[in-house]
Scaffold this motif. Structure first.
Motif, PDB file in Angstrom:
ATOM      1  N   TRP A 155       1.766   4.315  -2.330  1.00  0.00           N
ATOM      2  CA  TRP A 155       1.117   5.442  -3.233  1.00  0.00           C
ATOM      3  C   TRP A 155       1.328   6.930  -2.365  1.00  0.00           C
ATOM      4  O   TRP A 155       1.158   6.707  -1.508  1.00  0.00           O
ATOM      5  CB  TRP A 155      -0.352   5.272  -3.412  1.00  0.00           C
ATOM      6  CG  TRP A 155      -0.619   4.045  -4.286  1.00  0.00           C
ATOM      7  CD1 TRP A 155      -1.225   2.697  -3.813  1.00  0.00           C
ATOM      8  CD2 TRP A 155      -0.688   3.920  -5.629  1.00  0.00           C
ATOM      9  NE1 TRP A 155      -1.285   1.866  -4.774  1.00  0.00           N
ATOM     10  CE2 TRP A 155      -1.088   2.518  -6.158  1.00  0.00           C
ATOM     11  CE3 TRP A 155      -0.274   4.927  -6.655  1.00  0.00           C
ATOM     12  CZ2 TRP A 155      -1.104   2.130  -7.463  1.00  0.00           C
ATOM     13  CZ3 TRP A 155      -0.336   4.515  -7.904  1.00  0.00           C
ATOM     14  CH2 TRP A 155      -0.792   3.086  -8.379  1.00  0.00           C
TER      15      TRP A 155
ATOM     16  N   CYS B 185      -2.519  -1.864  -6.482  1.00  0.00           N
ATOM     17  CA  CYS B 185      -1.706  -1.562  -7.818  1.00  0.00           C
ATOM     18  C   CYS B 185      -1.675  -3.160  -8.566  1.00  0.00           C
ATOM     19  O   CYS B 185      -1.466  -4.266  -7.797  1.00  0.00           O
ATOM     20  CB  CYS B 185      -0.124  -1.297  -7.541  1.00  0.00           C
ATOM     21  SG  CYS B 185       1.106  -1.404  -8.829  1.00  0.00           S
TER      22      CYS B 185
ATOM     23  N   GLY C 173       2.403   6.972  -8.119  1.00  0.00           N
ATOM     24  CA  GLY C 173       3.019   5.488  -7.601  1.00  0.00           C
ATOM     25  C   GLY C 173       4.383   5.631  -7.808  1.00  0.00           C
ATOM     26  O   GLY C 173       5.104   6.214  -8.461  1.00  0.00           O
TER      27      GLY C 173
END
Length: 355
Positions: free
Chosen positions: A178, A287, A173
């Motif tokens: 990503w 996330c 991350g």
């Protein structure tokens, strides 16, 4: 709009009635009429106790309605083996604390009604009872211990060592996206370090490591149905969190502290599209750690294939080193420089020994 106006009118009416009762009480006190104050207090107590019961009934009904209405949203379809353990643990815990919550709320509001103030009643003084203290201390302690033990057992199973035949995927991350890396035919990921990060080599892979030469970095994650998948998770800057809701998968990506999570997918993307009736359904990696201004953009497509389809997809991927030959040349030059420096250092040590 009409419904809102009606609701607002009812609320205002209740507030006005309450204020009228309070004004009457205060006026009687100023006039020195204790009898008027007592009478008003009786009415006020009665109204308050009834309103508390109404709140219990209406609030309880609204609670259960909202729970039922949000059921499908809360319970995303399940698509992993360990997700069954997670869901089972969650609902056992919810049932236990739900029963306690409902019972305590009913007793709380019922007692507020039953034991409202009355002039001819006095509270019974009951300071202590060892037997009751032991009972209501031991029962929650035992229930909580069982829940903690069951949770520990489930967590141990989930975080156990991944099988040796797992498909290994590195997930990194960074603000705000990503990146993923797969090992090539050798099945081994090459070394990576933050010191190698640049505009092209964003994952910081060391291409001097032979294991890195066949690693590839796709723009979406593909995993095979029915096979264990091991995610090796890291962060390049701040704390992020890997979240795949349909797999019941969540693990933080922490800078400087690699983490991992393994799971076994049980439904392909096509099967899930048929199950949900949504032809555009896709699994995703999101996330769940608020990591900055662009946090909302950290989403990554996840595709679950049949095993043969997954193998075909892997075979079609091109190694990152082949896509960026200039980067490879740079690492070759750096390696040569490092080798020269090491040789010079060795010769210097030899000269020191001779002297």
């Amino acid at each position: 709009m009409i419904t809102f106006a009606i609701g607002l009118s009812i609320v205002l009416l209740i507030v006005i009635l309450f204020l009228l009762f309070r004004i009457g009480t205060l006026a009687s006190i100023f006039r020195g009429s204790s009898q008027r104050a007592v009478g008003t207090t009786k009415v006020s107590n009665k109204v308050n106790s009834v309103l508390l019961l109404l709140f219990l009934l209406i609030g309880g009904a609204a609670f259960f309605w909202s729970f039922a209405d949000s059921w499908d949203t809360m319970n995303q379809p399940l698509a992993s083996v360990h997700g069954e353990w997670t869901d089972e643990l969650f609902w056992i815990t919810m049932v236990v604390i739900g029963i306690v919550f409902v019972l305590t709320q009913i007793l709380l509001f019922w007692y507020s009604y039953k034991y409202q103030h009355q002039d001819n009643k006095r509270a019974y003084y009951y300071p202590h009872n060892n037997k009751i203290e032991i009972i209501w201390t031991m029962i929650p302690a035992i229930v909580m211990a069982l829940l903690v033990f069951y949770g520990w057992k489930t967590w141990t199973n989930i975080t156990s060592a991944a099988p040796e035949d797992s498909v290994v995927i590195e997930v990194m991350g960074k603000q705000f996206n990503w990146m993923v890396r797969y090992p090539g035919a050798d099945g081994k990921l090459g070394e990576a370090h933050v010191s190698y990060v640049d505009a092209v080599n964003e994952m910081g892979v060391n291409f001097s490591d032979p294991n890195s030469m066949d690693d590839f970095m796709p723009r979406e994650i593909h995993v095979p149905k029915g096979k264990p998948v091991l995610l090796k998770i890291r962060s390049r800057d701040v704390i992020h969190s890997v979240f795949m809701p349909h797999f019941r998968l969540k693990m933080d990506a922490v800078p400087g502290m690699p983490t991992k999570f393994w799971f076994v997918p049980t439904k392909t993307t096509a099967e899930m599209q048929n199950e949900t009736g949504n032809s555009s359904f896709n699994y995703e990696l999101a996330c769940t750690e608020i990591c900055g201004q662009g946090h909302f953009a950290m989403r990554f497509l996840v595709v679950v294939d049949e095993e043969d389809e997954f193998e075909e997809w892997v075979a079609s991927q091109k190694p990152f080193s082949e896509e960026h030959p200039d980067l490879l040349a740079k690492f070759t030059l750096d390696s040569q420089k490092q080798l020269v420096l090491e040789n010079k250092s060795e010769k210097a040590e030899e000269v020191k020994k001779e002297l």
